[in-house]
Design a protein around this motif. Sequence first.
Motif, short mmCIF file in Angstrom:
data_model
loop_
_atom_site.label_atom_id
_atom_site.label_comp_id
_atom_site.label_asym_id
_atom_site.label_seq_id
_atom_site.Cartn_x
_atom_site.Cartn_y
_atom_site.Cartn_z
N VAL A 41 -11.37 49.05 33.83
CA VAL A 41 -10.70 50.13 34.75
C VAL A 41 -9.69 51.20 33.99
O VAL A 41 -9.20 50.57 32.94
CB VAL A 41 -9.93 49.52 35.79
CG1 VAL A 41 -10.89 48.87 36.67
CG2 VAL A 41 -8.75 48.57 35.25
N ASP A 42 -9.36 52.09 34.36
CA ASP A 42 -8.19 53.10 33.79
C ASP A 42 -7.00 53.01 34.35
O ASP A 42 -6.95 52.28 35.30
CB ASP A 42 -8.97 54.49 33.68
CG ASP A 42 -9.07 55.07 35.13
OD1 ASP A 42 -8.44 54.56 35.91
OD2 ASP A 42 -9.60 56.31 35.07
N ALA A 43 -6.10 53.58 33.91
CA ALA A 43 -4.73 53.38 33.96
C ALA A 43 -4.50 54.07 35.49
O ALA A 43 -3.61 53.35 36.32
CB ALA A 43 -3.75 54.11 32.97
N ASP A 44 -4.99 55.00 35.79
CA ASP A 44 -4.90 55.78 37.07
C ASP A 44 -5.36 54.81 38.32
O ASP A 44 -4.64 54.60 38.95
CB ASP A 44 -5.86 56.74 37.24
CG ASP A 44 -5.15 58.14 36.26
OD1 ASP A 44 -3.95 58.20 36.25
OD2 ASP A 44 -5.83 58.86 35.82
N GLU A 45 -6.35 53.91 37.89
CA GLU A 45 -6.93 53.06 38.89
C GLU A 45 -6.06 51.81 39.34
O GLU A 45 -5.66 51.39 40.28
CB GLU A 45 -8.28 52.55 38.64
CG GLU A 45 -8.72 51.55 39.71
CD GLU A 45 -10.32 51.43 39.47
OE1 GLU A 45 -10.95 50.78 40.29
OE2 GLU A 45 -11.00 51.67 38.58
N ARG A 55 1.54 56.46 36.16
CA ARG A 55 0.57 56.30 35.20
C ARG A 55 1.25 55.79 34.11
O ARG A 55 0.74 55.04 33.21
CB ARG A 55 -0.42 57.44 35.18
CG ARG A 55 -1.40 57.26 34.15
CD ARG A 55 -2.29 58.21 34.18
NE ARG A 55 -3.74 58.07 33.77
CZ ARG A 55 -4.05 58.35 32.46
NH1 ARG A 55 -3.42 59.16 31.71
NH2 ARG A 55 -5.19 57.95 32.13
N GLU A 59 0.56 52.81 31.48
CA GLU A 59 -0.01 52.97 30.06
C GLU A 59 0.79 52.06 29.17
O GLU A 59 0.27 51.34 28.09
CB GLU A 59 -0.12 54.34 29.71
CG GLU A 59 -1.31 55.11 30.54
CD GLU A 59 -1.14 56.79 30.19
OE1 GLU A 59 0.00 57.17 29.78
OE2 GLU A 59 -2.33 57.35 30.26
N GLU A 73 -9.57 47.19 25.16
CA GLU A 73 -9.57 48.64 25.61
C GLU A 73 -11.23 49.13 24.99
O GLU A 73 -11.33 48.98 23.93
CB GLU A 73 -8.71 49.64 25.02
CG GLU A 73 -8.77 50.96 25.34
CD GLU A 73 -7.64 51.92 24.81
OE1 GLU A 73 -7.64 53.06 25.35
OE2 GLU A 73 -7.05 51.48 23.99
N GLU A 75 -13.21 52.87 25.47
CA GLU A 75 -13.33 54.06 25.77
C GLU A 75 -12.06 54.65 26.87
O GLU A 75 -12.64 55.19 27.93
CB GLU A 75 -14.57 54.64 26.37
CG GLU A 75 -15.80 54.32 25.24
CD GLU A 75 -17.23 54.33 25.64
OE1 GLU A 75 -17.36 54.65 26.90
OE2 GLU A 75 -18.27 54.26 24.93
N GLY A 76 -10.93 54.17 26.38
CA GLY A 76 -10.10 54.67 27.62
C GLY A 76 -9.75 53.59 28.89
O GLY A 76 -8.97 53.90 29.77
N ARG A 77 -10.89 52.72 28.96
CA ARG A 77 -10.73 51.93 29.82
C ARG A 77 -10.21 50.27 29.53
O ARG A 77 -10.71 50.04 28.49
CB ARG A 77 -12.21 51.95 30.65
CG ARG A 77 -12.40 53.38 31.14
CD ARG A 77 -13.79 53.23 31.83
NE ARG A 77 -13.89 52.47 32.99
CZ ARG A 77 -13.51 52.92 34.09
NH1 ARG A 77 -13.01 54.10 34.34
NH2 ARG A 77 -14.10 52.19 35.16
N PHE A 78 -9.64 49.55 30.47
CA PHE A 78 -9.11 48.41 29.78
C PHE A 78 -9.64 47.23 30.90
O PHE A 78 -9.98 47.34 32.01
CB PHE A 78 -7.68 48.40 30.25
CG PHE A 78 -6.93 49.52 29.33
CD1 PHE A 78 -6.31 49.10 28.08
CD2 PHE A 78 -6.95 50.80 29.88
CE1 PHE A 78 -5.75 49.90 27.09
CE2 PHE A 78 -6.19 51.75 29.19
CZ PHE A 78 -5.74 51.19 27.76
#
Length: 93
Positions: A41-45, A55, A59, A73, A75-78
């Motif tokens: 998932v990304d930081a926004d989610e 956010r 981050e 991480e 591609e910007g998802r964790f």
Amino acid sequence: MRSIHRIFHGAMDVREGIASLLHRILSVMHFLSAVNAEKAVDADEIARHAYPLERSQVEDALRCCKDLGYVNEKEGRFYLTYKGVLSVLSISS
């Protein structure tokens, strides 16, 4: 002597606050089933589920979790590492 005690106590409060924030982020990631690269998932989610965190706060916490080996991480998802999953489960029990 009193001022040293106040500084030490303040530092302990900061450490507890940081630990609480990291645990919260890890718990949200576990709730979202972000346990492998395919479910990352990304930081926004994460921020949407960790209200009222912004956010940028998420981050910063994710960077710290990554440095500690709790998240990876891609591609910007964790997503949680094995260590991160164990940490969340130990927090919950």
